[in-house]
Design a protein around this motif. Structure first.
Motif, PDB file in Angstrom:
ATOM      1  N   ALA A   3       1.149  -1.299  -0.022  1.00  0.00           N
ATOM      2  CA  ALA A   3       0.158  -0.041   0.048  1.00  0.00           C
ATOM      3  C   ALA A   3       0.559   1.402   0.050  1.00  0.00           C
ATOM      4  O   ALA A   3       0.665   2.206  -0.459  1.00  0.00           O
ATOM      5  N   ARG A   7       1.037   3.979  -2.703  1.00  0.00           N
ATOM      6  CA  ARG A   7       0.508   5.513  -2.590  1.00  0.00           C
ATOM      7  C   ARG A   7       1.273   6.619  -2.964  1.00  0.00           C
ATOM      8  O   ARG A   7       1.497   7.481  -3.642  1.00  0.00           O
ATOM      9  N   GLU A  20      -4.462   7.835  -0.294  1.00  0.00           N
ATOM     10  CA  GLU A  20      -4.922   6.916   1.035  1.00  0.00           C
ATOM     11  C   GLU A  20      -5.190   5.328   0.314  1.00  0.00           C
ATOM     12  O   GLU A  20      -6.712   5.136  -0.988  1.00  0.00           O
ATOM     13  N   ARG A  22      -5.151   1.340   0.805  1.00  0.00           N
ATOM     14  CA  ARG A  22      -5.702   0.194   1.576  1.00  0.00           C
ATOM     15  C   ARG A  22      -5.295  -1.383   1.369  1.00  0.00           C
ATOM     16  O   ARG A  22      -5.391  -1.425  -0.209  1.00  0.00           O
ATOM     17  N   SER A  23      -4.926  -2.118   1.767  1.00  0.00           N
ATOM     18  CA  SER A  23      -4.922  -3.754   0.891  1.00  0.00           C
ATOM     19  C   SER A  23      -4.635  -4.494   2.161  1.00  0.00           C
ATOM     20  O   SER A  23      -4.453  -4.289   3.330  1.00  0.00           O
ATOM     21  N   ASP A  24      -5.423  -5.137   1.860  1.00  0.00           N
ATOM     22  CA  ASP A  24      -5.575  -6.903   2.922  1.00  0.00           C
ATOM     23  C   ASP A  24      -4.364  -7.985   2.437  1.00  0.00           C
ATOM     24  O   ASP A  24      -3.661  -8.630   3.495  1.00  0.00           O
ATOM     25  N   GLU A  30      -7.380  -0.454  -2.553  1.00  0.00           N
ATOM     26  CA  GLU A  30      -8.421   0.194  -2.328  1.00  0.00           C
ATOM     27  C   GLU A  30      -7.942   1.574  -2.281  1.00  0.00           C
ATOM     28  O   GLU A  30      -7.191   1.847  -1.255  1.00  0.00           O
TER      29      GLU A  30
END
Length: 81
Positions: A3, A7, A20, A22-24, A30
């Motif tokens: 992430a 970014r 911003e 996000r990542s799992d 996202e």
């Protein structure tokens, strides 16, 4: 790809943007990108600017990217409710 790198690449391509990410799993991401460069552009063109920032990583290291791409004014209006 993680992430922070996603970014960094977006911020480099869109100076002044608030980003911003996000990542799992470091494959599906996202991102919310708030940028003045989006003024007057349709959603598709906004997304294309972000995809261009990520280049060959799209479809490779980045399997999927969900985007929210408001202008600063749109983001402020959302925050105001």
């Amino acid at each position: 790809m993680n992430a922070a790198e996603v970014r960094r690449r977006i911020e480099a391509a869109l100076p002044g943007a608030r980003v911003e990410v996000r990542s799992d799993d470091n494959v599906h991401f996202e991102a919310t990108v708030v940028a003045s460069q989006f003024e007057g552009l349709r959603t598709l063109k906004r997304h294309q600017l972000v995809y261009a920032a990520l280049g060959a990583a799209m479809g490779g290291e980045i399997h999927a990217l969900s985007l929210d791409t408001p202008t600063p004014a749109e983001a402020a209006a959302r925050a105001a409710g």
